[in-house]
Design a protein around this motif. Structure first.
Motif: not given
Length: 303
Positions: A59-64, A192-199, A209-211
């Motif tokens: 399970f990986i989380k990139y931003g949201n 999920n409700n938008g993203i920031d730059t993929e880390q 990372i907060t979007p």
């Protein structure tokens, strides 16, 4: 394989986890997951038989964004359960390798020569040979240009940093699907409700990372709004209902039991999860398995 060994292995399948093990799984492997994300992750593990504690699936989380990533070991584990499995040989081809492909007397694609020394130079292609008892070998051959677009796709962080490993897994997945009937579709990210730059993903380290803005990045690196993403996903769900011949009441009950919100309050991430849940439940029903009740996943989220 004796019954004791089988019983021991079954105890390590997610389908047999009790609430305590599921809570541990949510607090560690699926840390920072939402209720819906964790439920989807558990259902994928249960239906596939993959065990995150054995590094079969991550399970990986990139931003949201949520990503369910199946490892090479996980793909091979699924393939090994196929009757007649005799192994998968996967190799990358480099620019200085001597490589030849041809067809045998039965017309089956084979690798007739692959020799190399060091240094080998850049990767130019790859192949995977899936072997099965009483069946001809199945060979997948790909030029590197066929996967270059994945460096800019939904899983670009992994492809950018671990290109060789991801290329090998891609080859194994294709070979396993045809030779053993192993279906794997875990390369998409769930917004999920938008993203920031993929880390960049560092194994063993998860970042959230907060979007910065309410947009969703597509494979083409264009940006679409949350509403556009939701509209697209609703069309997919409509097609699912028609494909499975499901009534609207089924969808309403499913949304109420899994998300406990009104349909128009579902986010794009919720809708992607809903689509997958529909597929998983219908797959279970087609195999005579009754879907699990939702209370198994009603775990209190731990910060």
């Amino acid at each position: 394989m004796n019954n004791e060994l089988i019983g021991t292995q079954n105890n390590y399948e997610v389908a047999n986890f009790d609430e305590e093990k599921l809570r541990t799984m949510q607090q560690t492997i699926a840390k920072n997951s939402t209720t819906q994300e964790f439920e989807l992750f558990v259902q994928v593990c249960k239906n596939s038989g993959l065990n995150p504690f054995l590094n079969h699936v991550y399970f990986i989380k990139y931003g949201n964004q949520m990503n369910i990533q199946i490892s090479v070991e996980g793909v091979e584990y699924l393939a090994r359960r196929s009757e007649g499995y005799k192994g998968i040989d996967v190799q990358l081809v480099h620019e200085k390798d001597e490589i030849r492909f041809g067809r045998n007397e039965q017309g089956v694609m084979t690798v007739t020569k692959h020799e190399f020394g060091f240094p080998r130079g850049k990767v130019t292609g790859g192949y995977a040979i899936a072997r099965k008892e009483n069946f001809p070998d199945f060979v997948v051959v790909m030029d590197v240009v066929e996967v270059e677009h994945l460096k800019n796709g939904a899983n670009k962080a992994m492809w950018g940093k671990y290109f060789n490993d991801m290329f090998k897994k891609h080859l194994i997945k294709r070979a396993a699907k045809t030779q053993y009937g192993v279906e794997i579709g875990e390369d998409e990210l769930i917004p999920n409700n938008g993203i920031d730059t993929e880390q960049e993903y560092n194994p063993g380290q998860r970042k959230d990372i907060t979007p910065a803005q309410n947009t969703i990045e597509t494979d083409e690196e264009n940006k679409v709004t949350e509403e556009d993403a939701k509209a697209t996903q609703w069309e997919i769900i409509k097609e699912k209902l028609e494909t499975y011949n499901l009534e609207r009441i089924y969808l309403s009950d499913l949304i109420d039991s899994k998300f406990n919100v009104k349909p128009d309050e579902l986010s794009a991430q919720n809708l992607v999860a809903l689509t997958k849940i529909i597929d998983l439940e219908q797959k279970d029903l087609s195999q005579g398995i009754q879907p699990q009740e939702a209370d198994l996943f009603d775990l209190e989220l731990q910060e």
